[in-house]
Design a protein around this motif. Structure first.
Motif, short mmCIF file in Angstrom:
data_model
loop_
_atom_site.label_atom_id
_atom_site.label_comp_id
_atom_site.label_asym_id
_atom_site.label_seq_id
_atom_site.Cartn_x
_atom_site.Cartn_y
_atom_site.Cartn_z
N UNK A 42 3.08 6.04 -5.36
CA UNK A 42 1.76 6.06 -5.14
C UNK A 42 0.91 5.01 -6.01
N UNK A 46 -0.81 1.55 -4.43
CA UNK A 46 -2.26 1.14 -5.03
C UNK A 46 -2.35 -0.08 -5.66
N UNK A 67 1.47 -3.58 0.54
CA UNK A 67 2.68 -3.66 1.21
C UNK A 67 3.82 -4.37 0.65
N UNK A 117 6.99 -2.36 -1.33
CA UNK A 117 7.92 -1.55 -0.37
C UNK A 117 9.16 -2.12 -0.71
N UNK A 165 -4.43 6.18 -1.87
CA UNK A 165 -3.45 5.82 -2.94
C UNK A 165 -4.29 5.21 -4.40
N UNK A 192 1.69 10.59 0.59
CA UNK A 192 1.97 9.19 0.61
C UNK A 192 3.38 8.81 0.81
N UNK A 251 5.03 6.48 3.89
CA UNK A 251 5.82 5.34 3.64
C UNK A 251 7.42 5.55 4.01
N UNK A 310 6.64 2.90 7.00
CA UNK A 310 6.88 1.83 6.25
C UNK A 310 5.59 1.08 5.94
N UNK A 311 5.36 -0.10 6.12
CA UNK A 311 4.03 -0.80 6.01
C UNK A 311 3.01 -0.58 6.69
N UNK A 338 0.04 2.03 5.42
CA UNK A 338 -1.09 1.79 4.53
C UNK A 338 -2.29 1.87 5.09
#
Ligand code: NAI
Ligand code: NAI
Lengths: 144, 144
Positions: free
Chosen positions: A59, A63, A67, A70, B29, B58, B62, B66-67, B70
């Motif tokens: 998290x 935050x 992206x 990742x 987040x 969260x 993810x 993945x991206x 968000x």
């Protein structure tokens, strides 16, 4: 007085989900998801604990880095000062540690070797069992 | 026998961090991170609880998306069947609920109004206080 960590591990098992420091956040999130756990112990090439990576770290990274988080390695996001305990520690010890230091997971170590992990939910579950036993004792006492 | 939710809320306060269902994972987040909490209560336009969004949500988003995760709205990721309790519930009730249903947060409601939230750490903290009181009582008893 208080239940030992050993007796909890005897009941729940001693397997610990671990990974290396080069694991990416994305891979670590998949490991957490697949194992339905909130923390992974990060071990170095020597097999020793080098950190702990938790869902809260996911998290916080998302935050802060969006992206970009990742692909980051867990080594740059994990907590490296890992508080551990031994099997002769008690549930009461761990409750204090978890509350004061705001940890939800404490790896268990014996002579430098990882022998288990205790989460806040394990502690609460053990407390429920304690309450049940107390109730049974009171009943037995009343029944004479 | 067991401590009431009311007495925990009296000590810790009744403010709850909430947001609307259109909040993105990315924004949520940041809210979790800034408030150092693990869950946000999602409220609808009518002010009623419509879901709960946690740090585990969260991680799971993810892991799965993945991206792309968000920009997703919390309404598509949150738990909508939210277990709540009233202030006259006890810590023992919540320990059972948290262990069996694997919740770490239980919103407190009074006549359809959100009046607080209890986390697993609040439960453990209250148990520590209980242990301290028990120890004081035993000491007082021994001292006569
Ligand atoms: N019904 C049950 O038997 C249990 C229920 N729970 C509930 O599940 C929810 C989440 O639990 P938490 O304790 O907050 O965290 P968690 O999700 O990390 O822990 C769940 C279980 O996985 C184990 N675990 C965690 N990380 C591990 C790892 N790296 N390797 C091996 N095992 C690992 C823990 O010891 C615990 O038994 C809570 O609501 C809790 O009350 C937790 C433990 C047992
Ligand atoms: N030293 C202390 O006073 C406390 C320590 N802790 C520790 O912190 C760690 C994380 O705690 P957890 O209980 O797992 O979860 P958490 O991080 O979500 O809870 C932390 C505190 O924030 C409150 N909170 C959570 N969501 C909220 C929301 N939406 N609005 C308002 N308040 C909210 C909780 O009631 C709790 O008092 C654990 O290791 C726990 O033992 C937890 C509570 C109190």
């Amino acid at each position: 007085m208080s239940v030992s960590i050993k007796s909890i591990l005897d009941a729940k098992g001693r397997d610990v989900v671990t990974t290396g420091p080069n694991t990416t956040l994305s891979e670590a999130a998949k490991m957490l998801n697949e194992n339905r756990i909130g923390a992974i112990v990060i071990v170095g090439a020597d097999g020793r604990i080098s950190g702990i990576f938790t869902e809260r770290d996911v998290v916080n990274a998302v935050a802060k880095h969006g992206a970009d988080s990742l692909g980051k390695q867990v080594s740059s996001l994990m907590t490296t000062k890992v508080h551990r305990c031994r099997e002769d520690a008690t549930i009461n010890d761990l409750m204090e540690l978890m509350t004061q230091r705001r940890f939800r997971h404490v790896p268990v170590e014996d002579k430098g070797k990882l022998t288990g992990i205790i989460s806040i939910g394990d502690v609460v579950k053990s407390r429920i069992r304690e309450i049940e036993l107390e109730a049974e004792q009171i009943k037995a006492y009343i029944a004479g």
